[in-house]
Enzyme design. Structure first.
Site, PDB file in Angstrom:
ATOM      1  CG  HIS A 127      20.093 -22.506 -29.871  1.00 48.42           C
ATOM      2  ND1 HIS A 127      18.958 -21.979 -30.273  1.00 48.42           N
ATOM      3  CD2 HIS A 127      19.705 -23.749 -29.176  1.00 48.42           C
ATOM      4  CE1 HIS A 127      17.962 -22.906 -30.209  1.00 48.42           C
ATOM      5  NE2 HIS A 127      18.472 -23.793 -29.751  1.00 48.42           N
ATOM      6  CG  ASP A 204      21.685 -18.521 -25.724  1.00 47.71           C
ATOM      7  OD1 ASP A 204      20.849 -18.707 -24.550  1.00 47.71           O
ATOM      8  OD2 ASP A 204      21.632 -19.178 -26.717  1.00 47.71           O
ATOM      9  CD  GLN A 207      20.058 -25.821 -22.462  1.00 45.44           C
ATOM     10  OE1 GLN A 207      19.963 -26.353 -21.221  1.00 45.44           O
ATOM     11  NE2 GLN A 207      19.368 -25.902 -23.298  1.00 45.44           N
ATOM     12  CE  LYS A 230      15.720 -24.079 -23.973  1.00 45.66           C
ATOM     13  NZ  LYS A 230      15.387 -25.299 -24.590  1.00 45.66           N
ATOM     14  CB  CYS A 370      18.635 -25.439 -32.400  1.00 46.62           C
ATOM     15  SG  CYS A 370      17.028 -25.871 -32.649  1.00 46.62           S
TER      16      CYS A 370
HETATM   17  C1  PLP Z   1      21.554 -22.487 -25.633  1.00 40.07           C
HETATM   18  C2  PLP Z   1      19.978 -22.129 -26.256  1.00 40.07           C
HETATM   19  N1  PLP Z   1      19.965 -21.174 -26.589  1.00 40.07           N
HETATM   20  C3  PLP Z   1      18.588 -20.889 -27.019  1.00 40.07           C
HETATM   21  C4  PLP Z   1      17.566 -21.643 -26.931  1.00 40.07           C
HETATM   22  C5  PLP Z   1      16.349 -21.202 -27.480  1.00 40.07           C
HETATM   23  O1  PLP Z   1      15.503 -21.548 -26.358  1.00 40.07           O
HETATM   24  P1  PLP Z   1      13.781 -21.100 -26.799  1.00 40.07           P
HETATM   25  O2  PLP Z   1      13.384 -22.226 -27.703  1.00 40.07           O
HETATM   26  O3  PLP Z   1      13.105 -21.406 -25.456  1.00 40.07           O
HETATM   27  O4  PLP Z   1      13.774 -19.754 -27.473  1.00 40.07           O
HETATM   28  C6  PLP Z   1      17.912 -22.936 -26.563  1.00 40.07           C
HETATM   29  C7  PLP Z   1      16.940 -23.931 -26.760  1.00 40.07           C
HETATM   30  O5  PLP Z   1      17.007 -25.146 -26.839  1.00 40.07           O
HETATM   31  C8  PLP Z   1      19.297 -23.178 -26.051  1.00 40.07           C
HETATM   32  O6  PLP Z   1      19.699 -24.359 -25.422  1.00 40.07           O
END
Ligand code: PLP
Length: 412
Positions: A127, A204, A207, A230, A370
Site C-alpha cells: 500500500h 502492515d 487488512q 477498518k 493506493c
Molecule cells: C494494506 C493497507 N495498508 C495501509 C492502509 C492505510 O490505512 P490508513 O488509511 O488507515 O492509514 C490501508 C488502507 O486502505 C491498507 O489497506
C-alpha cells in the site's frame, strides 16, 4: 439474511443501524469494508459515554474526571496490545492510523539508522502507506529500495525474497493481507529471512488484524501496524506494535507535551513507553472506543471472523468467475485470501462500474486502492473492489453480481 457457519450475521447486523439505510427504496449493500468498516452501537456508545460522563484531558489531571479518562485511555492500550499478542501497553503506541504508524517508524528509526550502504526491501503489493513512506526514507538517506516480486497468480515470490534480502538489508516492510490482491502473505517466513540477516521487519496489518487472529509474537515481527476504522472502531486511531527494546532505543517522532519526563531550558528527557511516542493531547475518545471495538470482535471470536470472510470471499470468487468476462486479481484459492476481491468487467471502466452499482445501492470501491505501481504491473489503471465484513451475507454478493449483470447490459 443467512446464518453463517461461523457467526450469527443476523444478530450482528442489529448492532449496525446504518445497514438499514435505503437509497431510492433499496437497502444499502455495503461492500467497501477494506476502505472503512461500519461501527457497531457498542462502539458509538463508548464514544458518547466518554463525552457525556468523563470527558477530560488525560495524564495531567488530579481531578476525578481526568483520572477516569486517564485510566480508560491507558487501559485501552492494554486491551489492544493483548488483542494482537503484544506484551503490554509498553509495546502498543496509539497512532492516528496505519499510515502514521509507518511514518513514525520511518522518521524515528529509518532516518536515524539508514545510510547509502543499506537496503530496504518492500513487496510489489505494498500500500502507498508503506511504499511511499519507505521510498522517501530511501531518498533522504541514500538507502536503496528493492521490491519482492509477485507471481502470475498473485502470491509473493518467496524464492526471490530469499535472494533479495541480504546482509545489506536493514528493513523489510511487507503487507500482511494485500488490500488489492487479497493475498495473505507469509509474514513469519519473511521475518525469519529478515532476522537471519539482522534486518528488522515491519508488518502492515491494516487488512489482517480486522479479519483474522494475529499474534505479533508468533509472527515475530519487530513492528506491526493497523487502523481502528477498518475493524469496527472509529477513525483517527490506530495501533503500532513495536518490540519494547527497539522502541526504547528509538528517538521520539513528535515532540511536545505528555511525551517528556523532565524539561529544562537546555535539555529534555523522554517519558516511558508508549507515551514517549504520543505527544500532545491524544485521540482519547477514539482510543477508548478502539478498545471497545476490539472487545466486540473478541466476543465474536477472530477465528469465526476469519472463517466467515473466507467463506464470503470463496462465494464471491465463484459467482464472479461464472460471469465469464470478469478479470479477477489475486489468488483464486479463497483460503489464501482476506475477505476482498478486486476485479474488472472487460470493456467497462471500474469507476463506471462502481457508479452503476451505486444506482442499485451496492457500495464498492473503484480506483487503484493506493497501490498504483501494482495496478501498473497488472496493466490496468483501476479495478473495482468488493470487500466484506462480519455483517455481510452471500445474498449481498448475489446483489453485487446482479448489479454487474445490469452494468454489462448497459455497456453491451
Ligand atoms: C494494506 C493497507 N495498508 C495501509 C492502509 C492505510 O490505512 P490508513 O488509511 O488507515 O492509514 C490501508 C488502507 O486502505 C491498507 O489497506
Amino acid at each position: 439474511m443467512q446464518k453463517s457457519d461461523a457467526l450469527d450475521v443476523e444478530r450482528i447486523r442489529e448492532d449496525f443501524p446504518i445497514l438499514q439505510r435505503e437509497f431510492d427504496g433499496q437497502q444499502v449493500v455495503y461492500l467497501d469494508n477494506a476502505a472503512t468498516t461500519q461501527t457497531p452501537k457498542q462502539v458509538v456508545e463508548a464514544i458518547s459515554e466518554y463525552y457525556y460522563e468523563y470527558n477530560a484531558n488525560v495524564h495531567r489531571g488530579i481531578h476525578q474526571l481526568s483520572q477516569e479518562a486517564s485510566i480508560a485511555y491507558e487501559e485501552a492500550h492494554d486491551t489492544v496490545a493483548d488483542f494482537v499478542g503484544a506484551d503490554g501497553r509498553e509495546e502498543m503506541v496509539f497512532t492516528k492510523n496505519t499510515t502514521e504508524a509507518e511514518n513514525l517508524v520511518a522518521y524515528s528509526w529509518g532516518l536515524n539508522e539508514l545510510g547509502p550502504e543499506d537496503e530496504i526491501v518492500l513487496t510489489e503489493m505494498e500500500h502507498h502507506a508503506s511504499l511511499v513512506t519507505w521510498q522517501q526514507v530511501g531518498k533522504k538517506t541514500g538507502a536503496e529500495v528493492k521490491y519482492i516480486p509477485i507471481t502470475e497468480d498473485g502470491y509473493l515470490d518467496m524464492e526471490a525474497a530469499a535472494e533479495l534480502i541480504t546482509d545489506d538489508t536493514e528493513m523489510v516492510s511487507a503487507v500482511h493481507v494485500s488490500n488489492s490482491l487479497g493475498t495473505v502473505n507469509p509474514i513469519s517466513e519473511l521475518a525469519d529471512i529478515a532476522h537471519d540477516h539482522d534486518a528488522l521487519i515491519f508488518g502492515d496489518g491494516a487488512q489482517a488484524v480486522p479479519n483474522r487472529p494475529v499474534d505479533v509474537k508468533d509472527l515475530d515481527v519487530d513492528f506491526y501496524a493497523f487502523s481502528g476504522h477498518k475493524m469496527a472502531g472509529p477513525t483517527g486511531i490506530g495501533g503500532l506494535y513495536g518490540k519494547e527494546e527497539i522502541l526504547e532505543d528509538m528517538e521520539p517522532y513528535l515532540y511536545g507535551g505528555d511525551m517528556i519526563r523532565k524539561v529544562t531550558y537546555e535539555e529534555s528527557t523522554w517519558n516511558d513507553l508508549p507515551w514517549k511516542f504520543e505527544a500532545g493531547t491524544p485521540s482519547i475518545a477514539q482510543g477508548i472506543a478502539f478498545a471497545e471495538a476490539v472487545e466486540y470482535l473478541e466476543d465474536i471470536g477472530m477465528e469465526n471472523v476469519q472463517r466467515h470472510e473466507e467463506r464470503l470471499a470463496g462465494y464471491a470468487l465463484e459467482q464472479l468467475s461464472e460471469l465469464g468476462d470478469i478479470d479477477i486479481y489475486g489468488p483464486m484459492n479463497h483460503r489464501d485470501r482476506g475477505g476482498l476481491v478486486a476485479f474488472n468487467l472487460e470493456g467497462v471502466h471500474a469507476h463506471d462500474l462502481a457508479s452503476i452499482m451505486n444506482d442499485s445501492a451496492v457500495a464498492i470501491r473503484a480506483g487503484d486502492h493506493c497501490t498504483q505501481p501494482l495496478h501498473d504491473k497488472l496493466g490496468v489503471a483501476a479495478s473495482a473492489r468488493a470487500s466484506f465484513y462480519i455483517y455481510n451475507t452471500t445474498e449481498e454478493i448475489d446483489k453485487l453480481v446482479e448489479a454487474i449483470d445490469d452494468a454489462r447490459e448497459l455497456f453491451a
